[in-house]
Design a protein around this motif. Structure first.
Motif: not given
Length: 682
Positions: A114-137
């Motif tokens: 819940r803390l990670r979900r509602e308080v912290f926002g992560f911006v990683f060097q390697g972006y860590h985006l899900i490759g099969t999901a769109t930018a919107l998702d």
């Protein structure tokens, strides 16, 4: 919904109206720290023969709300490990971590999520985006795990992406975006639930200088808007953008410097007044509301791994189709056998006069016995018979030695025997003692030839003239030596008076209604006649029981065929488990991303379990369709086949059940992954 046990009250989370408070402004140095670390140590190893290594050595650090802090150090200094601890991706081995005064060590995994979900926002060097999901998702993901409805979270994500200059890239996959664009997507993802504390780990490390400068401008603007920003970097120029620089070396804080923060450049894309946050329920969406997202994700993974998915589905399809066809063929064969047996009149129990042990013949069967038997439950008809073999019948100059069967009009029904010409015996024939006869086909041909007219002609039965009123249809015999077509059927009354001179019955044919109760009916007939005769001086031939035994044997064979076919379902289920285990391994990074954005263990388990059920459900549906089509093809070429709705439903249910059963272990394995290791793809 009540908050998760052990969860703190999270500043910046939505209030009762569903809107976010603005991120807190910087507080005075006397204000208690938002993030407080005391004596934090982190050790790795120490298991399975791996030597223990301490990475952090007693870190003391305070970060107040609204601060812009840079943690700087060379590679291996422990700064990323420290960020993982601050962001609740990992737990310290020792020491005390308090967030807004609440001890993090007392929080369970759901509270940390819940803390990670509602308080912290992560911006990683390697972006860590899900490759099969769109930018919107990708951006909407944290809001999904916060229980925000699909339309609301997509609206929020689209607004953020538009303000970051990616309004025309909403449906693009990460591979279709540049590095700078991907990093801006990760920034939008960090802000979708409010992002009170932004944790940026080397956010410019993988970018060119122009894109890196743009990302840093956006972080500056976030700080200016009131967000707490913690920046992890090894670049002094990047660290100089912060208000305070913490220097680390060898797992220790070795210095601290306050610098004049550069003013914001006018970006205001995430203030509470310009972009209100969505209504976060602080609970997960119900399964039905989350299925569409899970299905989209699962189908995308299936499309990427088409061959593997097809081979896995093949096992399920073969299993379901085999069960359906095997059960249908078995049931069709069983019904065909029963139908053919019914032609022989085998729904019948025969009662005969018997010989006693002392060599005397038992008491003759009587018409009163017939009446008593008719009253027994499950008895449809009881037909009396007097058989007189060796009787000669004549017509003109032709004669034929045959058996005379004297009976009532019910015999045709009891033996399932119809006439092909003329009429059968009726009640008037019995009561008026008429001298009429019905011929079997063999007798007809012997007396009248293959095409001669028999109905209406007179014949001599012994020395008594009888008129032919009907010819029985050809009937196969249950036994080759028993030619049932070689008999003459006459009314019982006239036979007693004119042919045999006595009313002693040779047998009673008992037709039963329900063949499943043939054994019980036989026992009831035995009890009734034994009571009437004073002893069991008769014999029974229960052909209905023989038919039922044959049906039971066919049913057992059908069940065995179905079980053999079901083995392929189990094999297909094992294939599903193997594929899901491979999927968990291949998608470890994705699991880490989902956890970093606030997914609970239950959310991860739901994701992979539903994917397994979807996989087997698709296979089961295809198996049902193919099984039915194959069955119809077999039926078209003459194979006796009867589909079972229950069997089809059971086959499909078993296919889905294998998804639940064999998908559970991989789903649980995915849910239990360590977030930090999962993010690293290990």
């Amino acid at each position: 919904m009540p908050d998760t046990p052990g969860a703190p009250d999270i500043p910046g989370a939505p209030d009762a109206s569903g809107t976010f408070d603005a991120p807190d402004a910087p507080r005075s140095p006397d204000t208690p720290a938002l993030i407080m670390l005391r004596g934090i140590r982190k050790r790795f190893g120490g298991r399975h023969g791996v030597p223990e290594t301490e990475v952090l050595h007693g870190i003391d650090l305070d970060i107040r709300a609204g601060e812009y802090v840079a943690i700087m150090g060379a590679s291996g200094s422990g700064k990323t490990t420290l960020m993982n601890l601050i962001g609740c991706l990992d737990r310290p081995s020792a020491g005390d971590y308090r967030f807004d005064g609440q001890p993090v060590a007392r929080m369970d995994s759901d509270a940390l999520a819940r803390l990670r979900r509602e308080v912290f926002g992560f911006v990683f060097q390697g972006y860590h985006l899900i490759g099969t999901a769109t930018a919107l998702d990708n951006v909407a993901m944290p809001a999904r795990y916060a229980g925000v409805a699909e339309r609301a979270r997509h609206t929020r994500a689209a607004t953020l992406l538009s303000r970051l200059g990616l309004g025309d890239r909403l449906q693009h996959l990460p591979r279709q975006l540049s590095g700078g664009q991907q990093q801006r997507v990760s920034i939008a993802r960090a802000l979708v639930n409010g992002g009170r504390v932004i944790l940026a780990d080397e956010p410019t490390g993988a970018l060119d200088s122009a894109s890196g400068a743009q990302v840093m401008d956006e972080l500056d603007a976030l700080h200016a808007a009131g967000h707490t920003v913690v920046l992890i970097t090894h670049d002094a120029a990047v660290a100089a953008r912060a208000q305070r620089v913490i220097s680390m070396a060898d797992g220790r804080i070795v210095g601290e410097e306050r610098v004049a923060g550069r003013p914001a450049d006018g970006h205001d894309f995430l203030t509470s007044t310009t972009t209100p946050a969505p209504d976060i329920t602080r609970d997960r969406l119900p399964l039905w509301a989350d299925l569409a997202e899970i299905f989209r994700s699962a189908l995308q993974v299936m499309r990427i791994n088409r061959l593997r998915t097809a081979l896995t589905l093949l096992g399920i399809i073969i299993g379901v189709a085999s069960v359906i066809v095997m059960l249908a063929v078995g049931r069709g064969s069983q019904e065909k056998v029963l139908a053919e047996m019914q032609v022989y009149g085998l729904r019948t129990i025969y009662v005969f006069r018997d010989w006693l042990p002392e060599g005397h013949q038992g008491r003759p069967l009587s018409l009163d016995d017939v009446k008593a038997v008719r009253r027994i439950p499950n008895v449809m008809q009881a037909s009396p018979f007097i058989d007189q073999p060796g009787t000669v019948v004549r017509h003109g100059n032709r004669s034929f030695q045959t058996r005379i069967s004297a009976t009532t009009r019910d015999f045709a029904q009891a033996l399932n025997w119809k006439v092909s010409e003329g009429v059968a015996l009726d009640t008037v024939d019995e009561h008026d003692l008429r001298k009429v006869a019905v011929l079997g086909q063999t007798v007809r041909k012997a007396l009248f030839g293959a095409h001669g007219k028999a109905v209406g002609e007179d014949i001599l039965v012994g020395q008594v003239p009888y008129r032919v009123i009907g010819v029985l249809s050809p009937k196969p015999a249950p036994f080759p030596e028993d030619d049932v077509n070689s008999q003459v059927v006459v009314p019982l009354g006239s036979a007693i008076v004119r042919l045999v001179g006595r009313a002693e019955l040779t047998r009673i044919n008992v037709e039963i209604a329900d063949m499943h109760h043939a054994r019980e009916t036989e026992a009831a007939v035995t009890r009734v006649l034994t009571a009437r005769h004073g002893r069991k001086d008769f014999a029974l031939l229960n052909q209905a029981q023989m038919v039922q035994q044959q049906a039971d044997a066919d049913r057992t064979l059908t069940l065995m065929l179905g079980l053999i076919a079901a083995i392929s379902l189990v094999v297909g289920g094992i294939g599903v488990m193997n594929v899901m285990l491979m999927t968990v391994r291949e998608r470890t990074g994705e699991i880490g991303i989902r956890m970093a954005t606030g997914a609970r263990q239950a959310d991860i388990m739901r994701q992979f379990l539903v994917e397994a059920v979807l996989l087997t459900g698709l296979g089961g549906t295809a198996g049902v369709v193919i099984g039915v089509l194959l069955g119809l093809g077999l039926k078209a070429v003459g194979v006796p086949l009867i589909f079972s709705g229950v069997g089809t439903a059971v086959a499909f249910g078993c296919a889905v059940g294998t998804g639940v059963m064999f998908g559970f272990m991989p789903a649980r394995q995915a849910a239990r992954l360590d977030p930090v290791k999962a993010l690293a793809g290990t």
